[in-house]
Design a protein around this motif. Sequence first.
Motif, PDB file in Angstrom:
ATOM      1  N   SER A 110       3.618   6.230  52.652  1.00 19.35           N
ATOM      2  CA  SER A 110       5.022   6.286  52.233  1.00 19.35           C
ATOM      3  C   SER A 110       5.111   5.881  50.767  1.00 19.35           C
ATOM      4  O   SER A 110       4.596   4.819  50.382  1.00 19.35           O
ATOM      5  N   HIS A 111       5.785   6.702  49.979  1.00 19.03           N
ATOM      6  CA  HIS A 111       5.801   6.447  48.526  1.00 19.03           C
ATOM      7  C   HIS A 111       6.790   5.351  48.119  1.00 19.03           C
ATOM      8  O   HIS A 111       6.773   4.869  46.983  1.00 19.03           O
ATOM      9  N   VAL A 112       7.663   4.929  49.036  1.00 23.33           N
ATOM     10  CA  VAL A 112       8.569   3.792  48.834  1.00 23.33           C
ATOM     11  C   VAL A 112       9.353   3.917  47.527  1.00 23.33           C
ATOM     12  O   VAL A 112       9.423   2.975  46.728  1.00 23.33           O
ATOM     13  N   GLY A 113       9.935   5.087  47.303  1.00 24.75           N
ATOM     14  CA  GLY A 113      10.809   5.271  46.156  1.00 24.75           C
ATOM     15  C   GLY A 113      10.132   5.757  44.887  1.00 24.75           C
ATOM     16  O   GLY A 113      10.817   6.057  43.892  1.00 24.75           O
ATOM     17  N   GLN A 114       8.806   5.853  44.878  1.00 23.11           N
ATOM     18  CA  GLN A 114       8.101   6.319  43.676  1.00 23.11           C
ATOM     19  C   GLN A 114       8.174   7.831  43.508  1.00 23.11           C
ATOM     20  O   GLN A 114       7.871   8.348  42.427  1.00 23.11           O
ATOM     21  N   GLY A 115       8.517   8.524  44.597  1.00 22.68           N
ATOM     22  CA  GLY A 115       8.555   9.982  44.577  1.00 22.68           C
ATOM     23  C   GLY A 115       7.290  10.575  45.165  1.00 22.68           C
ATOM     24  O   GLY A 115       6.210   9.966  45.098  1.00 22.68           O
ATOM     25  N   SER A 116       7.410  11.756  45.751  1.00 21.92           N
ATOM     26  CA  SER A 116       6.269  12.365  46.438  1.00 21.92           C
ATOM     27  C   SER A 116       5.138  12.708  45.480  1.00 21.92           C
ATOM     28  O   SER A 116       3.957  12.613  45.840  1.00 21.92           O
ATOM     29  N   GLU A 117       5.467  13.089  44.251  1.00 22.74           N
ATOM     30  CA  GLU A 117       4.413  13.456  43.292  1.00 22.74           C
ATOM     31  C   GLU A 117       3.486  12.278  43.014  1.00 22.74           C
ATOM     32  O   GLU A 117       2.256  12.414  43.040  1.00 22.74           O
ATOM     33  N   GLU A 118       4.075  11.097  42.766  1.00 23.22           N
ATOM     34  CA  GLU A 118       3.265   9.912  42.517  1.00 23.22           C
ATOM     35  C   GLU A 118       2.532   9.480  43.787  1.00 23.22           C
ATOM     36  O   GLU A 118       1.365   9.073  43.739  1.00 23.22           O
ATOM     37  N   GLY A 119       3.208   9.585  44.926  1.00 22.43           N
ATOM     38  CA  GLY A 119       2.565   9.239  46.186  1.00 22.43           C
ATOM     39  C   GLY A 119       1.345  10.094  46.460  1.00 22.43           C
ATOM     40  O   GLY A 119       0.278   9.586  46.831  1.00 22.43           O
ATOM     41  N   ILE A 120       1.472  11.384  46.254  1.00 25.35           N
ATOM     42  CA  ILE A 120       0.356  12.308  46.476  1.00 25.35           C
ATOM     43  C   ILE A 120      -0.779  12.018  45.502  1.00 25.35           C
ATOM     44  O   ILE A 120      -1.960  12.069  45.863  1.00 25.35           O
ATOM     45  N   ARG A 121      -0.428  11.676  44.265  1.00 25.45           N
ATOM     46  CA  ARG A 121      -1.467  11.328  43.290  1.00 25.45           C
ATOM     47  C   ARG A 121      -2.269  10.105  43.753  1.00 25.45           C
ATOM     48  O   ARG A 121      -3.508  10.098  43.676  1.00 25.45           O
ATOM     49  N   LEU A 122      -1.580   9.078  44.249  1.00 28.22           N
ATOM     50  CA  LEU A 122      -2.249   7.860  44.687  1.00 28.22           C
ATOM     51  C   LEU A 122      -3.102   8.097  45.935  1.00 28.22           C
ATOM     52  O   LEU A 122      -4.205   7.563  46.061  1.00 28.22           O
ATOM     53  N   ILE A 123      -2.603   8.915  46.861  1.00 30.21           N
ATOM     54  CA  ILE A 123      -3.380   9.249  48.063  1.00 30.21           C
ATOM     55  C   ILE A 123      -4.657   9.997  47.673  1.00 30.21           C
ATOM     56  O   ILE A 123      -5.756   9.677  48.148  1.00 30.21           O
ATOM     57  N   SER A 124      -4.508  10.990  46.801  1.00 34.27           N
ATOM     58  CA  SER A 124      -5.676  11.762  46.352  1.00 34.27           C
ATOM     59  C   SER A 124      -6.667  10.867  45.619  1.00 34.27           C
ATOM     60  O   SER A 124      -7.891  11.032  45.760  1.00 34.27           O
ATOM     61  N   GLU A 125      -6.158   9.915  44.856  1.00 37.85           N
ATOM     62  CA  GLU A 125      -7.018   8.979  44.136  1.00 37.85           C
ATOM     63  C   GLU A 125      -7.859   8.154  45.096  1.00 37.85           C
ATOM     64  O   GLU A 125      -9.076   7.985  44.889  1.00 37.85           O
ATOM     65  N   MET A 126      -7.227   7.637  46.179  1.00 33.27           N
ATOM     66  CA  MET A 126      -7.980   6.872  47.171  1.00 33.27           C
ATOM     67  C   MET A 126      -9.040   7.745  47.855  1.00 33.27           C
ATOM     68  O   MET A 126     -10.181   7.311  48.065  1.00 33.27           O
TER      69      MET A 126
END
Length: 299
Positions: A110-126
């Motif tokens: 869950s991106h918790v307000g950061q937006g899906s674009e940033e959330g997807i970036r962080l998931i892909s990074e992990m």
Amino acid sequence: MIYIGSHISSSKGYAAMGRQALKLGADTFAFFTRNPRGGSAKEIRQEDVDKFLKIAEEGGFGKLVAHAPYTLNACATKEEVRTFAREAFADDLRRMEYIPGNYYNFHPGSHVGQGSEEGIRLISEMLNENLKKEQTTTVLLETMAGKGSEIGREFEELKRIYDGVKYPEKLRVCFDTCHVSDSGLDLSGEGFENVIDQFDKTIGKDQIAVFHINDSKNVIGAGKDRHENLGFGTIGFETLNHIVHHKDFEQVPKILETPYIKAEDSKKSYPPYKYEIEMLKQEQFDPQMKEKILEDNQK
């Protein structure tokens, strides 16, 4: 032949899970790698693994589906939460190599307000930090209901995670029927064919490695993620049975995550999986299933 099973407690080890699966009439199963609310994982004993592998071979088991803890959120706003996600993910993938060639499923986050674009970036990074070319475990992205700021409600979001990963061949998708229905897609009648056509155009239907077979307590599009027993919810047994026996997904493991049956005048509750597995094998809904479970367990 279909591969079907349920979540089984991992508290007593792999061999115990294998024996329990056989008691349920299952030939696959899912389990949490650690407490579903987080924490450390139990030590794995090679002797236990060896006993399980023998049980699995003799029982003709399909691939197993390990599940990450619910608290694993790779795109949280808090750094300590993301650190736990990275560390638990890495540790779980290392431990999965004790039973090579199986699946490790997780909720994208869950991106918790950061937006899906940033959330997807962080998931892909992990994922890029942890996916290795030599690993035998396939990591599954689960389709989500869209509760709160969950990523994975739309197939396109999962596709964008694929696109951001160095080794996309190490990824597949876990298709949860309750989540997909709650996200707003109708699975009934021709609906499932239409949904799969949409998925195929977005990601490729060959990328579906596992189905979570759950009915829903909610109307289509509720975005709430509340599972119901098979045939007692808004999706219905006919639709779920069609999915389980669909010719394009016969060899894909199906995992039940339906709620325990609770007596009105008691705090005790009982697992429905043996009964639901039998219903799916017979392709016949039993409207008295809940009553039978209570009767059988109160004798």
